[in-house]
Design an enzyme around this catalytic site. Structure first.
Site, PDB file in Angstrom:
ATOM      1  N   ASP A   1     -15.354  -3.162  -2.059  1.00  0.00           N
ATOM      2  CA  ASP A   1     -15.107  -2.992  -0.632  1.00  0.00           C
ATOM      3  C   ASP A   1     -16.460  -2.852   0.053  1.00  0.00           C
ATOM      4  OD1 ASP A   1     -12.435  -2.862  -1.389  1.00  0.00           O
ATOM      5  OD2 ASP A   1     -12.521  -0.670  -1.579  1.00  0.00           O
TER       6      ASP A   1
ATOM      7  N   ASP B   1       0.846  -1.190   0.000  1.00  0.00           N
ATOM      8  CA  ASP B   1       0.000   0.000   0.000  1.00  0.00           C
ATOM      9  C   ASP B   1       0.883   1.241   0.000  1.00  0.00           C
ATOM     10  OD1 ASP B   1      -2.027  -1.797   0.156  1.00  0.00           O
ATOM     11  OD2 ASP B   1      -2.791  -1.162   2.103  1.00  0.00           O
TER      12      ASP B   1
END
Length: 243
Positions: free
Chosen positions: A130, A8
């Site tokens: 998500d 990330d």
């Protein structure tokens, strides 16, 4: 099942967030290329890259780091998400050597983009869904819609999507285990391969996903960075698993 390390990216550094909160970031490295090399040496067969700044900005911010990784390791499949909202962005990433572009927020707000991308870049599009309590979250998880993740996934059944990365944002970065029930519900709702994301904390979570079956892959972040999960051991378990 394959185990996929997550890298990330925030402000050019490798970080992990808790439940997607940009203010709650732990920096693990300031060298994304070295981090990628480390996971490759540990046996990674694919990398999951996320442009966190891009997810909030709506356009790539850490693209330079992403393309550097893709070019340095051309034989390693790489998937990138975060800030991918149009076809030119996808084209730039694929031209740089990225294997799959992940369409997240745009898949919710503009499903037609997914269809166009699948036609234009066949075999190179992943949808990122998500969810919190089964409802789709967007804009770097800053917004939760009233749309069920499984219902949205069904809209992409005939598009040619390569996979769906399904993240339970309540679990992500919290080291609380994977939401097996929700992930299986998604896997049974569509024929598209499902990659589980969010909550992988130890080898036991990998074993639970294997026992559940029907899951193509599992993304892991904080657990491997904090040495709670050995990547090589996890992949070896997957390779030897027999239902």
């Amino acid at each position: 099942m394959i185990v996929i390390p997550a890298i990330d990216l925030k402000d050019g550094q490798c970080v992990r967030l808790r439940q997607g909160e940009m203010e709650d970031a732990t920096v693990f490295s300031d060298d994304p290329l070295a981090t990628a090399r480390h996971w490759i040496e540990q046996g990674a067969r694919r990398l999951h890259l996320v442009d966190l700044n891009g997810a909030f900005a709506g356009n790539p911010v850490n693209g330079e780091a992403v393309t550097a990784i893709a070019r340095e390791f051309p034989s390693l499949p790489v998937q990138i998400g975060g800030g991918i909202r149009d076809l030119p962005t996808i084209e730039r990433y694929l031209d740089a050597g990225v294997t799959w572009a992940i369409i997240g927020t745009a898949a919710v707000k503009n499903p037609q983009l997914v269809r166009e991308a699948c036609r234009e870049f066949e075999g190179h599009i992943i949808v990122g869904l998500d969810a919190k309590d089964g409802l789709v979250a967007t804009e770097g998880w800053a917004e939760v819609s009233d749309q069920k993740a499984t219902e949205l996934a069904k809209r992409f059944e005939d598009c040619g999507v390569s996979a769906i990365v399904y993240t339970d944002i309540a679990r992500d970065g919290m080291m609380q285990g994977v939401n097996i029930a929700a992930t299986l519900e998604m896997a049974h709702a569509v024929q598209i391969p499902i990659i589980a994301s969010g909550g992988v904390s130890c080898i036991g979570d990998i074993e639970q996903l294997l026992q559940a079956g029907d899951i193509y892959g599992a993304i892991t972040g904080r657990a491997i960075y904090e040495d709670k999960l050995d990547l090589a051991e996890a992949q070896k378990l997957c390779d030897s698993w027999k239902k």
